[in-house]
Enzyme design. Structure first.
Site, PDB file in Angstrom:
ATOM      1  N   HIS A 111      16.320 -17.812  32.039  1.00  0.00           N
ATOM      2  CA  HIS A 111      15.007 -17.209  32.300  1.00  0.00           C
ATOM      3  C   HIS A 111      14.468 -17.595  33.678  1.00  0.00           C
ATOM      4  CE1 HIS A 111      14.179 -16.585  27.706  1.00  0.00           C
ATOM      5  NE2 HIS A 111      14.998 -15.694  28.206  1.00  0.00           N
ATOM      6  N   ARG A 127       0.863 -23.625  36.622  1.00  0.00           N
ATOM      7  CA  ARG A 127       1.953 -24.296  35.896  1.00  0.00           C
ATOM      8  C   ARG A 127       2.884 -25.022  36.866  1.00  0.00           C
ATOM      9  NH1 ARG A 127       4.580 -19.845  32.353  1.00  0.00           N
ATOM     10  NH2 ARG A 127       6.069 -21.489  31.921  1.00  0.00           N
ATOM     11  N   TYR A 179       1.140 -18.773  37.317  1.00  0.00           N
ATOM     12  CA  TYR A 179       2.342 -19.546  37.653  1.00  0.00           C
ATOM     13  C   TYR A 179       2.028 -20.677  38.639  1.00  0.00           C
ATOM     14  CZ  TYR A 179       5.275 -16.683  34.807  1.00  0.00           C
ATOM     15  OH  TYR A 179       5.829 -16.075  33.706  1.00  0.00           O
ATOM     16  N   GLY A 212      15.153 -27.074  20.288  1.00  0.00           N
ATOM     17  CA  GLY A 212      13.761 -26.867  20.713  1.00  0.00           C
ATOM     18  C   GLY A 212      13.401 -25.448  21.069  1.00  0.00           C
ATOM     19  N   GLN A 232      16.475 -21.866  28.451  1.00  0.00           N
ATOM     20  CA  GLN A 232      15.479 -20.803  28.615  1.00  0.00           C
ATOM     21  C   GLN A 232      14.322 -21.323  29.465  1.00  0.00           C
ATOM     22  OE1 GLN A 232      14.795 -18.601  24.607  1.00  0.00           O
ATOM     23  NE2 GLN A 232      15.634 -20.600  24.063  1.00  0.00           N
ATOM     24  N   ALA A 236      12.635 -33.981  19.668  1.00  0.00           N
ATOM     25  CA  ALA A 236      13.882 -33.894  20.437  1.00  0.00           C
ATOM     26  C   ALA A 236      14.335 -35.259  20.950  1.00  0.00           C
ATOM     27  CB  ALA A 236      13.690 -32.923  21.600  1.00  0.00           C
TER      28      ALA A 236
HETATM   29  C1  BJW Z   1       9.999 -29.135  19.488  1.00  0.00           C
HETATM   30  C2  BJW Z   1       9.158 -30.152  19.911  1.00  0.00           C
HETATM   31  C3  BJW Z   1       9.723 -31.415  20.091  1.00  0.00           C
HETATM   32  C4  BJW Z   1       7.988 -28.355  19.741  1.00  0.00           C
HETATM   33  N1  BJW Z   1      11.012 -31.604  19.847  1.00  0.00           N
HETATM   34  N2  BJW Z   1      11.282 -29.338  19.240  1.00  0.00           N
HETATM   35  C5  BJW Z   1      12.380  -6.135  19.289  1.00  0.00           C
HETATM   36  C6  BJW Z   1      13.459  -6.740  18.657  1.00  0.00           C
HETATM   37  C7  BJW Z   1      14.362  -7.531  19.374  1.00  0.00           C
HETATM   38  C8  BJW Z   1      14.184  -7.745  20.730  1.00  0.00           C
HETATM   39  C9  BJW Z   1      13.110  -7.153  21.346  1.00  0.00           C
HETATM   40  C10 BJW Z   1      12.236  -6.348  20.625  1.00  0.00           C
HETATM   41  N3  BJW Z   1      11.284  -5.926  21.485  1.00  0.00           N
HETATM   42  C11 BJW Z   1      11.544  -6.416  22.701  1.00  0.00           C
HETATM   43  C12 BJW Z   1      12.642  -7.162  22.628  1.00  0.00           C
HETATM   44  C13 BJW Z   1      13.257  -7.929  23.747  1.00  0.00           C
HETATM   45  C14 BJW Z   1      12.391  -9.081  24.204  1.00  0.00           C
HETATM   46  C15 BJW Z   1      12.029  -9.933  23.005  1.00  0.00           C
HETATM   47  O1  BJW Z   1      12.773 -10.780  22.549  1.00  0.00           O
HETATM   48  N4  BJW Z   1      10.825  -9.778  22.465  1.00  0.00           N
HETATM   49  C16 BJW Z   1      10.445 -10.528  21.265  1.00  0.00           C
HETATM   50  C17 BJW Z   1       9.047 -11.042  21.455  1.00  0.00           C
HETATM   51  C18 BJW Z   1      10.656  -9.646  20.066  1.00  0.00           C
HETATM   52  N5  BJW Z   1      13.198  -9.838  25.151  1.00  0.00           N
HETATM   53  C19 BJW Z   1      13.266  -9.522  26.425  1.00  0.00           C
HETATM   54  O2  BJW Z   1      12.574  -8.650  26.918  1.00  0.00           O
HETATM   55  C20 BJW Z   1      14.254 -10.295  27.253  1.00  0.00           C
HETATM   56  N6  BJW Z   1      15.094  -9.391  27.939  1.00  0.00           N
HETATM   57  C21 BJW Z   1      15.967  -8.595  27.301  1.00  0.00           C
HETATM   58  O3  BJW Z   1      16.084  -8.578  26.087  1.00  0.00           O
HETATM   59  O4  BJW Z   1      16.742  -7.825  28.171  1.00  0.00           O
HETATM   60  C22 BJW Z   1      17.702  -6.932  27.566  1.00  0.00           C
HETATM   61  C23 BJW Z   1      19.079  -7.509  27.702  1.00  0.00           C
HETATM   62  C24 BJW Z   1      19.535  -8.399  26.748  1.00  0.00           C
HETATM   63  C25 BJW Z   1      20.826  -8.918  26.858  1.00  0.00           C
HETATM   64  C26 BJW Z   1      21.631  -8.549  27.887  1.00  0.00           C
HETATM   65  C27 BJW Z   1      21.172  -7.652  28.847  1.00  0.00           C
HETATM   66  C28 BJW Z   1      19.889  -7.136  28.740  1.00  0.00           C
HETATM   67  C29 BJW Z   1      13.552 -11.163  28.274  1.00  0.00           C
HETATM   68  C30 BJW Z   1      12.789 -12.273  27.652  1.00  0.00           C
HETATM   69  C31 BJW Z   1      12.026 -13.073  28.710  1.00  0.00           C
HETATM   70  C32 BJW Z   1      11.248 -14.220  28.119  1.00  0.00           C
HETATM   71  N7  BJW Z   1      10.457 -14.836  29.137  1.00  0.00           N
HETATM   72  C33 BJW Z   1       9.682 -16.021  28.811  1.00  0.00           C
HETATM   73  C34 BJW Z   1       8.810 -16.380  30.039  1.00  0.00           C
HETATM   74  C35 BJW Z   1       9.664 -17.021  31.134  1.00  0.00           C
HETATM   75  C36 BJW Z   1       8.853 -17.426  32.316  1.00  0.00           C
HETATM   76  C37 BJW Z   1       7.751 -18.398  31.983  1.00  0.00           C
HETATM   77  O5  BJW Z   1       8.010 -19.563  31.630  1.00  0.00           O
HETATM   78  O6  BJW Z   1       6.589 -17.995  32.098  1.00  0.00           O
HETATM   79  O7  BJW Z   1      10.563 -17.087  28.485  1.00  0.00           O
HETATM   80  S1  BJW Z   1       8.659 -15.845  27.359  1.00  0.00           S
HETATM   81  C38 BJW Z   1       8.901 -17.488  26.774  1.00  0.00           C
HETATM   82  O8  BJW Z   1       9.624 -17.451  25.515  1.00  0.00           O
HETATM   83  C39 BJW Z   1       9.840 -18.148  27.790  1.00  0.00           C
HETATM   84  C40 BJW Z   1      10.750 -18.923  26.892  1.00  0.00           C
HETATM   85  O9  BJW Z   1      11.956 -19.240  27.568  1.00  0.00           O
HETATM   86  C41 BJW Z   1      10.929 -18.006  25.720  1.00  0.00           C
HETATM   87  C42 BJW Z   1      11.400 -18.704  24.451  1.00  0.00           C
HETATM   88  O10 BJW Z   1      10.455 -19.623  24.000  1.00  0.00           O
HETATM   89  P1  BJW Z   1      10.928 -21.014  23.361  1.00  0.00           P
HETATM   90  O11 BJW Z   1      11.595 -21.823  24.388  1.00  0.00           O
HETATM   91  O12 BJW Z   1      11.685 -20.746  22.116  1.00  0.00           O
HETATM   92  O13 BJW Z   1       9.515 -21.694  23.051  1.00  0.00           O
HETATM   93  P2  BJW Z   1       8.603 -21.566  21.739  1.00  0.00           P
HETATM   94  O14 BJW Z   1       7.266 -22.060  22.095  1.00  0.00           O
HETATM   95  O15 BJW Z   1       8.689 -20.229  21.141  1.00  0.00           O
HETATM   96  O16 BJW Z   1       9.299 -22.577  20.698  1.00  0.00           O
HETATM   97  C43 BJW Z   1       9.298 -23.973  20.918  1.00  0.00           C
HETATM   98  C44 BJW Z   1      10.033 -24.640  19.774  1.00  0.00           C
HETATM   99  O17 BJW Z   1      10.093 -26.038  20.037  1.00  0.00           O
HETATM  100  C45 BJW Z   1       9.328 -24.487  18.415  1.00  0.00           C
HETATM  101  O18 BJW Z   1      10.285 -24.140  17.411  1.00  0.00           O
HETATM  102  C46 BJW Z   1       8.771 -25.895  18.125  1.00  0.00           C
HETATM  103  O19 BJW Z   1       8.780 -26.223  16.753  1.00  0.00           O
HETATM  104  C47 BJW Z   1       9.746 -26.755  18.871  1.00  0.00           C
HETATM  105  N8  BJW Z   1       9.210 -28.054  19.304  1.00  0.00           N
HETATM  106  N9  BJW Z   1       7.857 -29.684  19.994  1.00  0.00           N
HETATM  107  C48 BJW Z   1      11.741 -30.576  19.359  1.00  0.00           C
HETATM  108  N10 BJW Z   1       8.943 -32.503  20.477  1.00  0.00           N
END
Ligand code: BJW
Length: 243
Positions: free
Chosen positions: A116, A64, A61, A183, A98, A227
């Site tokens: 997040h 970053r 971190y 995004g 996020q 975007a």
């Molecule tokens: C462009 C572009 C351009 C590129 N223009 N676009 C099984 C099934 C379902 C759920 C789960 C499961 N097992 C576990 C879970 C839950 C788990 C989860 O989802 N896991 C999955 C992997 C399956 N989730 C959790 O644990 C979350 N908590 C939770 O569920 O608590 C329970 C609860 C829920 C609701 C109420 C109460 C309780 C917590 C998740 C925490 C995620 N943390 C991170 C790190 C944050 C800190 C850090 O930055 O280090 O968050 S992980 C990372 O992923 C970060 C992001 O916010 C998050 C999402 O990523 P994002 O933003 O979508 O990025 P990318 O890279 O995936 O996508 C980028 C997109 O942009 C792409 O589509 C590109 O095409 C596009 N793009 N250039 C436009 N120029």
């Protein structure tokens, strides 16, 4: 654009992901050159990782966080377009990001939730005190709330932790007239499930992304491209629909 037929009096909820900040110079997570291509989630983005090896997590971190200042990362046209929409839309907009960067607030977004967390904040594991944090963080740092050493961590949400302000977000999603997802790859829950929640209401759902996300089929309208191009164009269309 196909007519959206949403009342201007209904609020808009915008969900943003790493793709909106890509053209500002920040990495996404799951693209080919994304953050998770060089580091394992299990090593840096879970509470267990922090317990096992806090120095490695701080290092990840700190690097970053440093980039944000050293690279002079600035908001781009997509962030500014959302501010334009916030100023123009009669029903108001809520941006749920996020992202842990601060580009939305730097652009001027007012109604904003960081589900997040934020890079530039530290939270104490012992007393939950949150404090602004610009420099490096280490296990030597002392919490100004309780005086404990070694408990400070980045105020971000790791896998297995509850995202922030979920009650407010769910209420906004259930009351909005339009949901716009920008995004984000649709890999991470609960954000990936927002479109499903919105589909239970009369609201319309729009995806703006570089390419179709995992949940693309659930959206009423989709537009693909960088975007900085698709978001300003969509916002202009939306504002034009008010006239
Ligand atoms: C462009 C572009 C351009 C590129 N223009 N676009 C099984 C099934 C379902 C759920 C789960 C499961 N097992 C576990 C879970 C839950 C788990 C989860 O989802 N896991 C999955 C992997 C399956 N989730 C959790 O644990 C979350 N908590 C939770 O569920 O608590 C329970 C609860 C829920 C609701 C109420 C109460 C309780 C917590 C998740 C925490 C995620 N943390 C991170 C790190 C944050 C800190 C850090 O930055 O280090 O968050 S992980 C990372 O992923 C970060 C992001 O916010 C998050 C999402 O990523 P994002 O933003 O979508 O990025 P990318 O890279 O995936 O996508 C980028 C997109 O942009 C792409 O589509 C590109 O095409 C596009 N793009 N250039 C436009 N120029």
């Amino acid at each position: 654009m196909a007519p959206l037929s949403i009342s201007p009096d209904h609020p808009v909820v915008v969900l943003t992901g790493a793709g909106i900040s890509k053209e500002s110079g920040l990495s996404t997570f799951r693209d080919k050159d994304g953050i998770w291509s060089s580091v394992r989630i299990e090593d840096v983005a879970t509470p267990e990782a922090f317990q096992r090896n806090p120095d490695a997590v701080h290092d990840f971190y700190n690097k970053r966080r440093r980039l944000l200042t050293e690279q002079h990362v600035e908001p781009n046209a997509a962030h500014y377009a959302l501010v334009k929409l916030e100023l123009a839309w009669p029903g108001g907009i809520l941006v749920v990001t996020q992202n842990v960067d601060s580009l939305h607030e730097q652009a001027g977004s007012q109604n904003l939730i960081h589900m997040h967390g934020r890079h530039r904040e530290a939270r104490c594991n012992a007393c939950d005190h949150v404090v602004a944090w610009k420099g490096d963080m280490s296990t030597e740092d002392v919490c100004e709330g309780c005086g404990e050493r070694g408990g400070l961590r980045p105020n971000v949400v790791w896998f297995g932790e509850t995202p922030m302000d979920m009650d407010l977000i769910e209420e906004a999603l259930l009351g909005c007239g339009l949901f716009v997802s920008i995004g984000t790859s649709g890999n991470v829950y609960p954000a990936a499930g927002f479109v499903e929640l919105v589909r239970k209401t009369h609201a319309r759902a729009v995806e703006l992304n570089l390419e179709p996300s995992q949940g693309a089929a659930r959206f009423d309208i989709t537009r693909y491209g960088p975007a900085t191009e698709v978001v300003p164009a969509f916002v202009d269309d939306l504002i034009a629909s008010l006239e």
